[in-house]
Write a protein that holds these residues in place. Sequence first.
Motif, PDB file in Angstrom:
ATOM      1  N   ALA A 187       0.942  -1.088  -0.291  1.00  0.00           N
ATOM      2  CA  ALA A 187      -0.356   0.298   0.371  1.00  0.00           C
ATOM      3  C   ALA A 187       0.856   1.517  -0.109  1.00  0.00           C
ATOM      4  O   ALA A 187       0.603   2.334  -0.463  1.00  0.00           O
ATOM      5  CB  ALA A 187      -0.733  -0.222   1.132  1.00  0.00           C
ATOM      6  N   SER A 191       0.700   3.875  -3.188  1.00  0.00           N
ATOM      7  CA  SER A 191       0.613   5.167  -2.985  1.00  0.00           C
ATOM      8  C   SER A 191       1.780   6.309  -3.647  1.00  0.00           C
ATOM      9  O   SER A 191       1.350   7.542  -3.431  1.00  0.00           O
ATOM     10  CB  SER A 191       0.382   5.470  -1.586  1.00  0.00           C
ATOM     11  N   PRO A 195      -2.490   7.557  -8.282  1.00  0.00           N
ATOM     12  CA  PRO A 195      -3.455   9.072  -7.708  1.00  0.00           C
ATOM     13  C   PRO A 195      -4.575   8.523  -7.085  1.00  0.00           C
ATOM     14  O   PRO A 195      -5.411   7.684  -7.519  1.00  0.00           O
ATOM     15  CB  PRO A 195      -4.039   9.534  -8.137  1.00  0.00           C
ATOM     16  N   GLN A 196      -4.575   9.049  -5.261  1.00  0.00           N
ATOM     17  CA  GLN A 196      -6.173   8.397  -4.338  1.00  0.00           C
ATOM     18  C   GLN A 196      -6.774   9.612  -5.364  1.00  0.00           C
ATOM     19  O   GLN A 196      -7.133  10.758  -6.100  1.00  0.00           O
ATOM     20  CB  GLN A 196      -5.943   9.704  -3.393  1.00  0.00           C
ATOM     21  N   GLY A 197      -8.188   9.147  -5.222  1.00  0.00           N
ATOM     22  CA  GLY A 197      -9.636   9.476  -5.851  1.00  0.00           C
ATOM     23  C   GLY A 197      -9.466   9.386  -7.398  1.00  0.00           C
ATOM     24  O   GLY A 197     -11.041   9.585  -8.142  1.00  0.00           O
ATOM     25  N   ASN A 198      -8.784   8.843  -8.223  1.00  0.00           N
ATOM     26  CA  ASN A 198      -8.634   8.341  -9.219  1.00  0.00           C
ATOM     27  C   ASN A 198      -9.754   6.746  -9.594  1.00  0.00           C
ATOM     28  O   ASN A 198      -9.530   5.708  -8.941  1.00  0.00           O
ATOM     29  CB  ASN A 198      -7.740   8.727 -10.809  1.00  0.00           C
ATOM     30  N   GLY A 202      -7.373   2.997  -9.775  1.00  0.00           N
ATOM     31  CA  GLY A 202      -7.616   1.865  -8.649  1.00  0.00           C
ATOM     32  C   GLY A 202      -8.010   1.159  -8.568  1.00  0.00           C
ATOM     33  O   GLY A 202      -7.585  -0.291  -8.033  1.00  0.00           O
ATOM     34  N   PRO A 234      -7.285   0.274  -0.332  1.00  0.00           N
ATOM     35  CA  PRO A 234      -7.738   2.042  -0.255  1.00  0.00           C
ATOM     36  C   PRO A 234      -7.482   3.134  -1.400  1.00  0.00           C
ATOM     37  O   PRO A 234      -7.615   3.689  -1.456  1.00  0.00           O
ATOM     38  CB  PRO A 234      -6.096   2.032   0.428  1.00  0.00           C
ATOM     39  N   PHE A 235      -7.528   1.956  -1.917  1.00  0.00           N
ATOM     40  CA  PHE A 235      -7.288   2.503  -3.707  1.00  0.00           C
ATOM     41  C   PHE A 235      -9.138   2.212  -4.749  1.00  0.00           C
ATOM     42  O   PHE A 235      -8.921   3.335  -6.038  1.00  0.00           O
ATOM     43  CB  PHE A 235      -6.682   1.960  -4.717  1.00  0.00           C
ATOM     44  N   SER A 238     -11.960   1.724  -0.392  1.00  0.00           N
ATOM     45  CA  SER A 238     -12.571   2.925   0.436  1.00  0.00           C
ATOM     46  C   SER A 238     -12.930   4.875  -0.761  1.00  0.00           C
ATOM     47  O   SER A 238     -13.325   5.954  -0.050  1.00  0.00           O
ATOM     48  CB  SER A 238     -11.398   3.828   0.507  1.00  0.00           C
ATOM     49  N   GLN A 239     -12.538   3.790  -2.088  1.00  0.00           N
ATOM     50  CA  GLN A 239     -13.190   5.497  -3.189  1.00  0.00           C
ATOM     51  C   GLN A 239     -14.880   5.675  -3.646  1.00  0.00           C
ATOM     52  O   GLN A 239     -15.140   5.693  -4.105  1.00  0.00           O
ATOM     53  CB  GLN A 239     -12.290   4.813  -4.450  1.00  0.00           C
TER      54      GLN A 239
END
Length: 307
Positions: A187, A191, A195-198, A202, A234-235, A238-239
Amino acid sequence: MEAFVNNLLEFFFILVGLLLGYVALKVATDKTHPAKFGTALFWLLLGITFALGNFIPSEITGAILLIVGVLTLTKQVKIGNVQEVTEEEAQASSKKLGSLVFVPVGVLAVVAVGIAQLTPLGGQAGIGIGAVVSLIVAMIITRSSPKQALEDGNRMVQQVGPVGFLPQLLAALGVIFTEAGVGDVIANGISSFVPQGNPLIGVIAYSAGMVIFTMIMGNAFAAFTVITAGIGIPFVISQGGDPAVAGALAMTVGFCGTLMTPMAANFNALPVALLEMKNDNGVIKEQIPMALIMIVFHVILMYFWAF
């Protein structure tokens, strides 16, 4: 009931241990065997771990596995003088049995699923009972004696060799990786460049991670806990991804990796050994194109169904 199930499972493990002990005895009494001592010791030690695994200290089991690994590494495990089936005998049996040859396989599946779904015994006990019932059915259909079944078991075990037990070792390795926190390491590494939020990135990372780690481990079940903890949660989840949909598709996309690795011994190495194929990777070469296509479809399905 729990105690009964545990005792039943222990009985099945003891049966496997006895079979491996018989293989060790046959090897030890084979005067023409090219590596009699090492091969007999290998099967005897494995038989001990199956039959007595719950009765001996874990340190002894670990030492046995180290010895088994050394014997395999030094190529001391070889096939000896086994009862071969001639081409004429195989053709004659094929014509005589026809489609009946598939009955034992169907019986195993039906009995195992039936016990798992309709009784409190569970799936593991169902597989063990199904295996015993299907063996009896096979003996009845082929009119074989218990001695013949035992000899065929000896032949199959020796033909397959050490790769037959690779899935168990890899599954254990998956548990060790999880306990060691490999998921957290993955993880943190992911990270740094994902990118987070994509959600799409993910999903691709989750799917690719399952495929690659399954190819390394040879087992999608072993890879699932590590990759889901390190990438899936997390990817993807969580999104906003549906955990049931994402988890189910992650498991099946991991099986695509199973199709492309020699580490998946039960899928890719066993058929090569049993069919005596000249190309050790012949099964994998045929499966790779379909596996790649299914990986793409899994990414698409996870992206549109999980979100």
